[in-house]
Design an enzyme around this catalytic site. Sequence first.
Site, PDB file in Angstrom:
ATOM      1  N   LYS A 104      30.821 -76.021 -14.620  1.00 46.81           N
ATOM      2  CA  LYS A 104      30.595 -76.995 -15.684  1.00 46.81           C
ATOM      3  C   LYS A 104      30.008 -78.249 -15.072  1.00 46.81           C
ATOM      4  O   LYS A 104      30.245 -78.556 -13.898  1.00 46.81           O
ATOM      5  CB  LYS A 104      31.914 -77.358 -16.370  1.00 46.81           C
ATOM      6  CG  LYS A 104      31.730 -77.908 -17.760  1.00 46.81           C
ATOM      7  CD  LYS A 104      31.550 -76.772 -18.746  1.00 46.81           C
ATOM      8  CE  LYS A 104      31.618 -77.227 -20.169  1.00 46.81           C
ATOM      9  NZ  LYS A 104      31.887 -76.085 -21.054  1.00 46.81           N
TER      10      LYS A 104
HETATM   11  N1  GLU Z   1      29.233 -74.871 -23.276  1.00 47.19           N
HETATM   12  C1  GLU Z   1      29.535 -73.586 -23.828  1.00 47.19           C
HETATM   13  C2  GLU Z   1      30.968 -73.205 -23.505  1.00 47.19           C
HETATM   14  O1  GLU Z   1      31.798 -74.051 -23.257  1.00 47.19           O
HETATM   15  C3  GLU Z   1      28.518 -72.533 -23.454  1.00 47.19           C
HETATM   16  C4  GLU Z   1      28.365 -72.303 -21.993  1.00 47.19           C
HETATM   17  C5  GLU Z   1      27.215 -71.371 -21.656  1.00 47.19           C
HETATM   18  O2  GLU Z   1      26.549 -70.883 -22.551  1.00 47.19           O
HETATM   19  O3  GLU Z   1      27.004 -71.149 -20.465  1.00 47.19           O
HETATM   20  O4  GLU Z   1      31.324 -72.066 -23.550  1.00 47.19           O
END
Ligand code: GLU
Length: 417
Positions: A104
């Site tokens: 993240k």
């Molecule tokens: N931000 C989204 C999540 O928390 C999607 C992450 C992604 O598609 O890699 O799952």
Amino acid sequence: MGYNAYDNFIAVVDKAAKAVGMHEQDYLLVKYPERELKVSVPIKMDDGTVRVFEGYRVQHSSSRGPCKGGIRFHQDSDINEVRALAAWMSFKCAVVNIPYGGAKGAIKVNPSELSRSELERLTRRYTASILPIIGPEKDIPAPDVNTNSQVMDWIMDTYSMMKGYTVHGVVTGKDLEVGGSVGRPEATGRGVTIIALELLKKLKIDPKDVTIAIQGFGNVGAAAARFLYEHGCKIVAVSDVSGGIRSEKGLDIPKVLEFVGNKKNFLKDYKEKGVEHITNQELLVTDCDMLIPAAMENQITKENAGSLKCKYIVEAANGPTTAEADEIISKRGIILVPDILANAGGVTVSYFEWVQNLQSLTWDLEDVNKMLEKVMVKAWNELDANAEKWGLNYRLAAYVVAIQRITKAKKLRGMFP
Ligand code: GLU
């Protein structure tokens, strides 16, 4: 002591592992992020002054495949939050069984205070700063809170410019014209809907008899509201950062969606006969069958868990419920489907986007949605069966599934050197 999302993650990991008799040695590594990068991101503001923003990228695990996870722009982001969000991504990808680890990123910024060109410079400079650790085989960012397809397009372009050729697969959630996938923008909301309907099916409840309150009306909350409304559920309350609206006889969701438009209007200004205005806190404890938190972490806490009036919670946000609140919810018999399954639709279609990019192919919407449903329903059935087998609630069972899948991969690969 203040809320620490990563401590919260560790507390649930330990509890889940203990519940199935795992020893700490068997799962020790999942408690530690593999790599953390903190960057200072300077940009020239439109008025000629320079400002420096703090940015992060945390890679929690690459045991099951490349790291994967979104990037958020938020003034309250910090390393503990990003660490927890990265770990939840590893667990999420393991629960839906797609070949990714977790990561993240964040920039500590309130993007609404920046002009479009400042935002573009910030995105590009941040991308350049984390460039050594991202890439289609290493770590693939995506949208998250306050980021969108335009931000992803800038990331793709910056990475490509620095490589000297176009690399679509470095980031997902892009616009269609630059390697995005159909179905990606609404995928998280669609996944939440699939899981909510599966839960109702198991409980033998007709969706038409269900009242729902949704906290958060961004990309995820708004899409979930639309799909669930289309399935005949009665959406009795929704909210955004400005506050919430409630109607006992059910909100006219198409009308609310039209009003909010492209983030031009806030719900505090919505006016309709029979619709009352409430706070976000009131929304959480509003009378409803199903509560869908679709905003930020740390919303359902030990302070308000005892006052919830819902029977079911389907977590569309990441980490909306604290470990202490989990205990209260479980004791009260409220059924909770955790974030790491319920909101996995987004990363699942991100995976499809990445696969299309690597193969230079484009799928059509029918195939994307069919595959999404297949992945989500399979993961739900596996979770439900495991919860029953171990006699655990869905949160703990999902953590056990994730810990087992990740530690199995680690074990098979062996420890380097
Ligand atoms: N931000 C989204 C999540 O928390 C999607 C992450 C992604 O598609 O890699 O799952």
